[in-house]
Design a protein around this motif. Structure first.
Motif, PDB file in Angstrom:
ATOM      1  N   GLY A  24       0.796  -1.219   0.000  1.00 47.42           N
ATOM      2  CA  GLY A  24       0.000   0.000   0.000  1.00 47.42           C
ATOM      3  C   GLY A  24       0.827   1.267   0.000  1.00 47.42           C
ATOM      4  O   GLY A  24       0.282   2.364   0.110  1.00 47.42           O
ATOM      5  N   VAL A  25       2.139   1.161  -0.149  1.00 42.04           N
ATOM      6  CA  VAL A  25       3.019   2.329  -0.185  1.00 42.04           C
ATOM      7  C   VAL A  25       2.871   3.030  -1.541  1.00 42.04           C
ATOM      8  O   VAL A  25       3.015   2.395  -2.590  1.00 42.04           O
ATOM      9  CB  VAL A  25       4.486   1.938   0.047  1.00 42.04           C
ATOM     10  CG1 VAL A  25       5.407   3.138  -0.136  1.00 42.04           C
ATOM     11  CG2 VAL A  25       4.653   1.350   1.439  1.00 42.04           C
ATOM     12  N   ILE A  26       2.573   4.331  -1.508  1.00 36.11           N
ATOM     13  CA  ILE A  26       2.349   5.102  -2.731  1.00 36.11           C
ATOM     14  C   ILE A  26       3.441   6.155  -2.887  1.00 36.11           C
ATOM     15  O   ILE A  26       3.768   6.867  -1.935  1.00 36.11           O
ATOM     16  CB  ILE A  26       0.969   5.785  -2.720  1.00 36.11           C
ATOM     17  CG1 ILE A  26      -0.151   4.745  -2.584  1.00 36.11           C
ATOM     18  CG2 ILE A  26       0.768   6.608  -3.989  1.00 36.11           C
ATOM     19  CD1 ILE A  26      -1.544   5.339  -2.542  1.00 36.11           C
ATOM     20  N   THR A  27       3.972   6.257  -4.094  1.00 33.20           N
ATOM     21  CA  THR A  27       4.944   7.286  -4.435  1.00 33.20           C
ATOM     22  C   THR A  27       4.352   8.143  -5.547  1.00 33.20           C
ATOM     23  O   THR A  27       3.914   7.603  -6.570  1.00 33.20           O
ATOM     24  CB  THR A  27       6.266   6.663  -4.920  1.00 33.20           C
ATOM     25  OG1 THR A  27       6.744   5.763  -3.912  1.00 33.20           O
ATOM     26  CG2 THR A  27       7.313   7.730  -5.190  1.00 33.20           C
ATOM     27  N   CYS A  28       4.324   9.471  -5.344  1.00 32.19           N
ATOM     28  CA  CYS A  28       3.623  10.337  -6.290  1.00 32.19           C
ATOM     29  C   CYS A  28       4.407  11.596  -6.647  1.00 32.19           C
ATOM     30  O   CYS A  28       5.239  12.068  -5.870  1.00 32.19           O
ATOM     31  CB  CYS A  28       2.281  10.794  -5.710  1.00 32.19           C
ATOM     32  SG  CYS A  28       1.064   9.487  -5.437  1.00 32.19           S
ATOM     33  N   VAL A  29       4.078  12.120  -7.798  1.00 33.02           N
ATOM     34  CA  VAL A  29       4.454  13.480  -8.205  1.00 33.02           C
ATOM     35  C   VAL A  29       3.151  14.175  -8.578  1.00 33.02           C
ATOM     36  O   VAL A  29       2.421  13.707  -9.452  1.00 33.02           O
ATOM     37  CB  VAL A  29       5.410  13.458  -9.414  1.00 33.02           C
ATOM     38  CG1 VAL A  29       5.712  14.883  -9.869  1.00 33.02           C
ATOM     39  CG2 VAL A  29       6.701  12.725  -9.080  1.00 33.02           C
ATOM     40  N   ASN A  30       2.836  15.247  -7.890  1.00 35.02           N
ATOM     41  CA  ASN A  30       1.564  15.956  -8.101  1.00 35.02           C
ATOM     42  C   ASN A  30       0.376  15.000  -7.950  1.00 35.02           C
ATOM     43  O   ASN A  30      -0.600  15.069  -8.704  1.00 35.02           O
ATOM     44  CB  ASN A  30       1.526  16.627  -9.481  1.00 35.02           C
ATOM     45  CG  ASN A  30       2.603  17.684  -9.635  1.00 35.02           C
ATOM     46  OD1 ASN A  30       2.922  18.399  -8.682  1.00 35.02           O
ATOM     47  ND2 ASN A  30       3.164  17.800 -10.825  1.00 35.02           N
ATOM     48  N   GLY A  31       0.468  14.147  -6.964  1.00 32.39           N
ATOM     49  CA  GLY A  31      -0.515  13.086  -6.795  1.00 32.39           C
ATOM     50  C   GLY A  31      -1.897  13.535  -6.405  1.00 32.39           C
ATOM     51  O   GLY A  31      -2.861  12.771  -6.571  1.00 32.39           O
ATOM     52  N   ASP A  32      -2.040  14.754  -5.897  1.00 30.66           N
ATOM     53  CA  ASP A  32      -3.349  15.222  -5.461  1.00 30.66           C
ATOM     54  C   ASP A  32      -3.930  16.300  -6.361  1.00 30.66           C
ATOM     55  O   ASP A  32      -4.961  16.891  -6.042  1.00 30.66           O
ATOM     56  CB  ASP A  32      -3.260  15.732  -4.018  1.00 30.66           C
ATOM     57  CG  ASP A  32      -2.886  14.613  -3.049  1.00 30.66           C
ATOM     58  OD1 ASP A  32      -3.514  13.537  -3.125  1.00 30.66           O
ATOM     59  OD2 ASP A  32      -1.957  14.804  -2.235  1.00 30.66           O
ATOM     60  N   GLN A  33      -3.270  16.575  -7.488  1.00 33.77           N
ATOM     61  CA  GLN A  33      -3.841  17.483  -8.480  1.00 33.77           C
ATOM     62  C   GLN A  33      -4.874  16.736  -9.317  1.00 33.77           C
ATOM     63  O   GLN A  33      -4.807  15.528  -9.481  1.00 33.77           O
ATOM     64  CB  GLN A  33      -2.748  18.047  -9.389  1.00 33.77           C
ATOM     65  CG  GLN A  33      -1.798  19.012  -8.697  1.00 33.77           C
ATOM     66  CD  GLN A  33      -0.838  19.668  -9.682  1.00 33.77           C
ATOM     67  OE1 GLN A  33      -1.076  19.715 -10.890  1.00 33.77           O
ATOM     68  NE2 GLN A  33       0.269  20.186  -9.163  1.00 33.77           N
ATOM     69  N   ARG A  34      -5.815  17.493  -9.858  1.00 28.10           N
ATOM     70  CA  ARG A  34      -6.858  16.903 -10.697  1.00 28.10           C
ATOM     71  C   ARG A  34      -6.434  16.916 -12.163  1.00 28.10           C
ATOM     72  O   ARG A  34      -5.899  17.906 -12.655  1.00 28.10           O
ATOM     73  CB  ARG A  34      -8.159  17.690 -10.547  1.00 28.10           C
ATOM     74  CG  ARG A  34      -8.898  17.388  -9.249  1.00 28.10           C
ATOM     75  CD  ARG A  34      -9.809  16.192  -9.447  1.00 28.10           C
ATOM     76  NE  ARG A  34     -10.470  15.800  -8.205  1.00 28.10           N
ATOM     77  CZ  ARG A  34     -11.372  14.826  -8.132  1.00 28.10           C
ATOM     78  NH1 ARG A  34     -11.715  14.155  -9.213  1.00 28.10           N
ATOM     79  NH2 ARG A  34     -11.921  14.501  -6.986  1.00 28.10           N
ATOM     80  N   PHE A  35      -6.708  15.800 -12.853  1.00 25.07           N
ATOM     81  CA  PHE A  35      -6.416  15.670 -14.271  1.00 25.07           C
ATOM     82  C   PHE A  35      -7.634  15.072 -14.975  1.00 25.07           C
ATOM     83  O   PHE A  35      -8.302  14.192 -14.430  1.00 25.07           O
ATOM     84  CB  PHE A  35      -5.208  14.760 -14.500  1.00 25.07           C
ATOM     85  CG  PHE A  35      -3.914  15.309 -13.971  1.00 25.07           C
ATOM     86  CD1 PHE A  35      -3.053  16.017 -14.794  1.00 25.07           C
ATOM     87  CD2 PHE A  35      -3.568  15.123 -12.632  1.00 25.07           C
ATOM     88  CE1 PHE A  35      -1.855  16.520 -14.305  1.00 25.07           C
ATOM     89  CE2 PHE A  35      -2.367  15.617 -12.130  1.00 25.07           C
ATOM     90  CZ  PHE A  35      -1.509  16.326 -12.969  1.00 25.07           C
ATOM     91  N   SER A  36      -7.885  15.530 -16.189  1.00 22.89           N
ATOM     92  CA  SER A  36      -8.999  14.985 -16.966  1.00 22.89           C
ATOM     93  C   SER A  36      -8.763  13.509 -17.268  1.00 22.89           C
ATOM     94  O   SER A  36      -7.661  13.097 -17.633  1.00 22.89           O
ATOM     95  CB  SER A  36      -9.144  15.764 -18.273  1.00 22.89           C
ATOM     96  OG  SER A  36     -10.158  15.200 -19.076  1.00 22.89           O
ATOM     97  N   LEU A  37      -9.810  12.707 -17.154  1.00 23.72           N
ATOM     98  CA  LEU A  37      -9.705  11.274 -17.405  1.00 23.72           C
ATOM     99  C   LEU A  37      -9.694  10.934 -18.892  1.00 23.72           C
ATOM    100  O   LEU A  37      -9.011  10.019 -19.322  1.00 23.72           O
ATOM    101  CB  LEU A  37     -10.880  10.543 -16.755  1.00 23.72           C
ATOM    102  CG  LEU A  37     -10.849  10.384 -15.245  1.00 23.72           C
ATOM    103  CD1 LEU A  37     -12.222   9.967 -14.744  1.00 23.72           C
ATOM    104  CD2 LEU A  37      -9.806   9.362 -14.829  1.00 23.72           C
ATOM    105  N   GLN A  38     -10.491  11.670 -19.670  1.00 24.60           N
ATOM    106  CA  GLN A  38     -10.732  11.273 -21.046  1.00 24.60           C
ATOM    107  C   GLN A  38     -11.096   9.781 -21.081  1.00 24.60           C
ATOM    108  O   GLN A  38     -11.870   9.331 -20.265  1.00 24.60           O
ATOM    109  CB  GLN A  38      -9.546  11.639 -21.924  1.00 24.60           C
ATOM    110  CG  GLN A  38      -9.555  13.122 -22.355  1.00 24.60           C
ATOM    111  CD  GLN A  38     -10.686  13.477 -23.296  1.00 24.60           C
ATOM    112  OE1 GLN A  38     -11.125  12.690 -24.119  1.00 24.60           O
ATOM    113  NE2 GLN A  38     -11.188  14.710 -23.171  1.00 24.60           N
ATOM    114  N   SER A  39     -10.532   8.999 -21.998  1.00 24.25           N
ATOM    115  CA  SER A  39     -11.003   7.619 -22.172  1.00 24.25           C
ATOM    116  C   SER A  39     -10.641   6.682 -21.031  1.00 24.25           C
ATOM    117  O   SER A  39     -11.100   5.532 -21.011  1.00 24.25           O
ATOM    118  CB  SER A  39     -10.494   7.050 -23.496  1.00 24.25           C
ATOM    119  OG  SER A  39     -11.198   7.626 -24.573  1.00 24.25           O
TER     120      SER A  39
END
Length: 344
Positions: free
Chosen positions: A67-82
């Motif tokens: 369950g360890v998560i590594t992120c860059v800008n992990g809490d910003q919103r991005f459009s899903l598209q397909s």
């Protein structure tokens, strides 16, 4: 919306193989499988990958067992598209688990059921007038070939946006929102409101060309800021990990959907291009249109499985970029390569 069109074919999925895949996915012993051991170094390396692009880049990778998560800008919103097509497919599988429909249910597709852009099933409808297919084949079309008509039919069958919101809330998935089907989302982006006659691609193209440039500009700018039909990278990998570990669906439905994801054919130059030999990938891509040189988003999300059975969920979003499609794909491929290279 994914723009690379592939020929549609009916598939008979191997349930036993899928079930065995899920069994390995959720039962592999931590002593046998490796891990992303040095997450600090991985974080730094992913930041380097992200800085190699213009615009915004969001990345998350989750070691599914720990369950360890590594992120860059992990809490910003991005459009899903397909990428939303995978969420719709999961909601359909949940409805099947609850006895509301079956994979074998027959669906008749006519011209007025079509959507827009990539929809391989439209060719069959044009040829035959109507097509009898199944829920299972619509799921395959939506995920494997990114068929928008298949997706919109499934979207309606699960109760639209409200049905998907209920599904995500029930499964305690946050940071992820699907609010419109493809035909309504894509027409709003270009400054139109969906009309039934737009199922004719020529009519739609003429309507888009007639939209004043100022309205196109305003609609595109509004889309870039819209929180609807978006996800955070963190929310997306949490969804993928819940799917992989059987927390979203029954064992049978989990096996089915994971097997479908492994057959995805769109954009092999993204995550798939960065996956080393011996690894497997089940994934879903997403791509927006480009307006005035800016591509709103280029996505790929999926589940990586190492040769020793260890699993990692990954989400990559490249947003508001002026780079070419090949350059954007390289950022996503480099993400997969960076993650798999840090696996020990």
């Amino acid at each position: 919306m994914d723009k690379k069109k592939k020929p549609r074919s009916t598939r008979s999925l191997n349930w036993l193989a899928g079930a065995l895949y899920v069994f390995c996915l959720v039962s592999i012993s931590p002593t046998k499988a490796g891990s992303l051991a040095d997450t600090s170094t991985l974080q730094r390396n992913l930041e380097v990958v992200a800085k190699g692009s213009d615009g915004r880049v969001g990345i998350c990778a989750e070691q599914i067992k720990s369950g360890v998560i590594t992120c860059v800008n992990g809490d910003q919103r991005f459009s899903l598209q397909s990428v939303m097509k995978l969420v719709v497919a999961a909601a359909v599988m949940d409805a099947i688990d609850r006895g509301q429909m079956r994979l074998e249910d027959v669906v008749t597709v006519r011209k007025n059921d079509l959507s827009l852009y990539v929809q391989p099933i439209a060719d069959l409808v044009a040829e035959r007038g109507e097509v009898k297919t199944t829920v299972a084949d619509l799921i395959s079309g939506a995920v494997i070939e990114s068929d928008s008509a298949a997706t919109d039919l499934l979207f309606a069958r699960v109760g639209g946006a409200e049905g998907i919101r209920t599904f995500l809330k029930t499964k305690r998935i946050s940071g992820l929102s699907v609010d419109r089907d493809e035909k309504h989302l894509q027409t709003e982006i270009v400054g139109l409101i969906w009309r039934p006659e737009y199922v004719d691609a020529n009519v739609l193209e003429k309507a888009i060309k007639a939209v004043p440039s100022g309205r196109r500009d305003a609609s595109f700018a509004a889309y870039l800021k819209d929180k609807r039909d978006t996800a955070t990278p963190r929310g997306m990998v949490s969804f993928l990990s819940a799917l992989a570990t059987g927390k979203l669906l029954s064992a049978k439905s989990t096996a089915h959907l994971l097997k479908v994801m492994q057959e995805t054919v769109t954009f092999p130059d993204r995550l798939k291009a960065g996956v080393p030999e011996g690894w497997t990938l089940g994934h879903k891509t997403g791509t927006s249109l480009t307006w005035r040189g800016v591509t709103a988003v280029t996505n790929d999300v999926g589940i990586l499985t190492a040769p020793d059975g260890g699993t990692i969920s990954v989400a990559v979003f490249v947003a508001e970029s002026r780079r070419s499609s090949k350059e954007r794909a390289k950022v996503i491929a480099a993400t997969a390569k960076t993650i798999t290279s840090s696996y020990r």
